[in-house]
Design an enzyme around this catalytic site. Structure first.
Site, PDB file in Angstrom:
ATOM      1  N   CYS A 127      11.606 -11.738  22.993  1.00  0.00           N
ATOM      2  CA  CYS A 127      12.998 -11.976  23.381  1.00  0.00           C
ATOM      3  C   CYS A 127      13.413 -11.242  24.650  1.00  0.00           C
ATOM      4  O   CYS A 127      14.502 -11.474  25.167  1.00  0.00           O
ATOM      5  CB  CYS A 127      13.931 -11.600  22.239  1.00  0.00           C
ATOM      6  SG  CYS A 127      13.802 -12.695  20.807  1.00  0.00           S
ATOM      7  N   HIS A 267      21.383 -10.058  24.773  1.00  0.00           N
ATOM      8  CA  HIS A 267      20.535 -11.000  24.063  1.00  0.00           C
ATOM      9  C   HIS A 267      21.255 -11.459  22.802  1.00  0.00           C
ATOM     10  O   HIS A 267      21.851 -10.656  22.074  1.00  0.00           O
ATOM     11  CB  HIS A 267      19.205 -10.329  23.702  1.00  0.00           C
ATOM     12  CG  HIS A 267      18.328 -11.152  22.817  1.00  0.00           C
ATOM     13  ND1 HIS A 267      17.999 -12.463  23.109  1.00  0.00           N
ATOM     14  CD2 HIS A 267      17.719 -10.857  21.642  1.00  0.00           C
ATOM     15  CE1 HIS A 267      17.213 -12.941  22.154  1.00  0.00           C
ATOM     16  NE2 HIS A 267      17.039 -11.986  21.252  1.00  0.00           N
ATOM     17  N   ASN A 297      19.570 -17.764  18.172  1.00  0.00           N
ATOM     18  CA  ASN A 297      18.648 -17.003  19.019  1.00  0.00           C
ATOM     19  C   ASN A 297      17.639 -17.960  19.646  1.00  0.00           C
ATOM     20  O   ASN A 297      16.731 -18.439  18.974  1.00  0.00           O
ATOM     21  CB  ASN A 297      17.926 -15.939  18.180  1.00  0.00           C
ATOM     22  CG  ASN A 297      17.002 -15.061  19.000  1.00  0.00           C
ATOM     23  OD1 ASN A 297      16.787 -15.301  20.196  1.00  0.00           O
ATOM     24  ND2 ASN A 297      16.433 -14.053  18.367  1.00  0.00           N
TER      25      ASN A 297
END
Length: 343
Positions: A127, A267, A297
């Protein structure tokens, strides 16, 4: 543990790397919490209260991979600006879900968008891939050798999610975002970065099979070893601490207060992680940019999707802090000064 820190010295004669355009793409199909209730033992209230996610986008076409998402995002960016793809020097493809294990997805994407004079490669840091890609793109620009670098963050997370596993299927979605980096001589663009990694996280968020350590076999397929698995509590604990620490450090190191920060671009993994980071920075809610409720996500795509969705708010000279945390573990924060007003 690996640490990389670089402080940028900004003078009028120094080349800095600035974002000059953004683009994005998400698939049409919406997988809502209500639909997930019919697939696994979960419910909308539980998902929303623990993650902040209401829905996510899914690329349903099995014949299309991450490259499709990336190409669409790049084309969206190019449609907004007067740049010939032939003038692009480099394409960096930030992704955890490449089309295939060996042939670079970025190389294919560059060719498909007409950037045939560019060299290209993939970058994988879970990520944190896009955040690390920003550092890489900036270094190439600052070298003076390259003038236009396209950084794309894209992931088809639905390709590695087990939709009977409620600990992962509620979190992830598919999407892509792209930014163009160009030289800047006004002191705008990337100012500072604090990037870190620690192999202690190797076993807490992973795919067990399909790599050189545990190659694909009938046994790995039967054992469902090719989908992402995570120790959610451990990942959450590390993410909350490290993403907040990195963001606080970048402020202190640059003598920035919460008043100096215009926007936090975090994020989009979990709203509670984002809130913890914002609280550590003492930021008011209106400065914290989130679209997690719409997309979930999307791994490498979360940061550029936020930049694209909120581009209309950014003003030239705005101070933006970007932060991410990913499997492995990887994490960090970047201090950026926005370089343009949207026309």
């Amino acid at each position: 543990m690996v640490t990389f820190e670089k402080k940028y010295s900004n003078t009028m004669n120094t080349i800095t790397a600035a974002i000059t355009a953004v683009g994005a793409y998400v698939p049409d199909f919406v997988l809502s919490n209500k639909v997930l209730e019919t697939m696994v033992d979960t419910n909308d209230e539980w998902i929303t209260s623990r993650t902040g996610i209401k829905e996510r986008r899914i690329l349903k076409d099995e014949d299309k991979g991450t490259s499709f998402l990336a190409i669409k995002a790049a084309q969206d960016l190019l449609s907004k600006i007067d740049v010939d793809p032939l003038d692009i020097d480099l394409v960096i493809m930030a992704t955890a879900t490449p089309d295939m294990p060996v042939a670079s997805t970025g190389v294919y994407v560059a060719t498909e968008i007409g950037a045939t004079n560019a060299f290209a490669y993939d970058l994988q840091a879970a990520c944190s891939s896009f955040l690390f890609g920003m550092s890489t793109a900036a270094a190439h620009i600052e070298s003076g050798r390259y003038k236009k670098i396209l950084l794309i963050g894209a992931d088809k997370m639905s390709s590695i999610v087990d939709y009977t596993d409620r600990s992962t299927c509620i979190i992830f979605g598919d999407g892509a975002g792209a930014v163009l980096f160009e030289p800047n001589y006004e002191g705008l663009g990337l100012q500072d970065e604090y990037l870190r990694s620690d192999g202690i996280g190797r076993d807490f968020l992973k795919i067990d099979a399909g790599g050189s350590l545990n190659p694909t076999s009938l046994e790995t397929i039967k054992g469902n070893k090719h989908n992402i698995v995570q120790d959610g509590k451990t990942v959450f604990k590390y993410a909350v601490t490290n993403m907040a620490d990195a963001s606080e450090l970048i402020l202190k190191r640059n003598n920035l207060t919460n008043e100096d920060v215009n926007w936090l671009v975090p994020h989009q993994a979990n709203k509670r992680i984002i809130d913890a980071t914002a609280n550590r920075m003492n930021l008011e809610e209106s400065k914290v940019l989130m679209n997690i409720e719409k997309y979930g996500n999307t791994t490498s795509a979360t940061l550029p999707l936020v930049l694209n969705d909120f581009e209309h708010l950014f003003k030239k000279g705005d101070t933006i802090i970007l932060a991410a945390f990913g499997g492995g573990f990887t994490w960090g924060s970047i201090y950026l000064k926005w370089a343009y007003d949207k026309k």
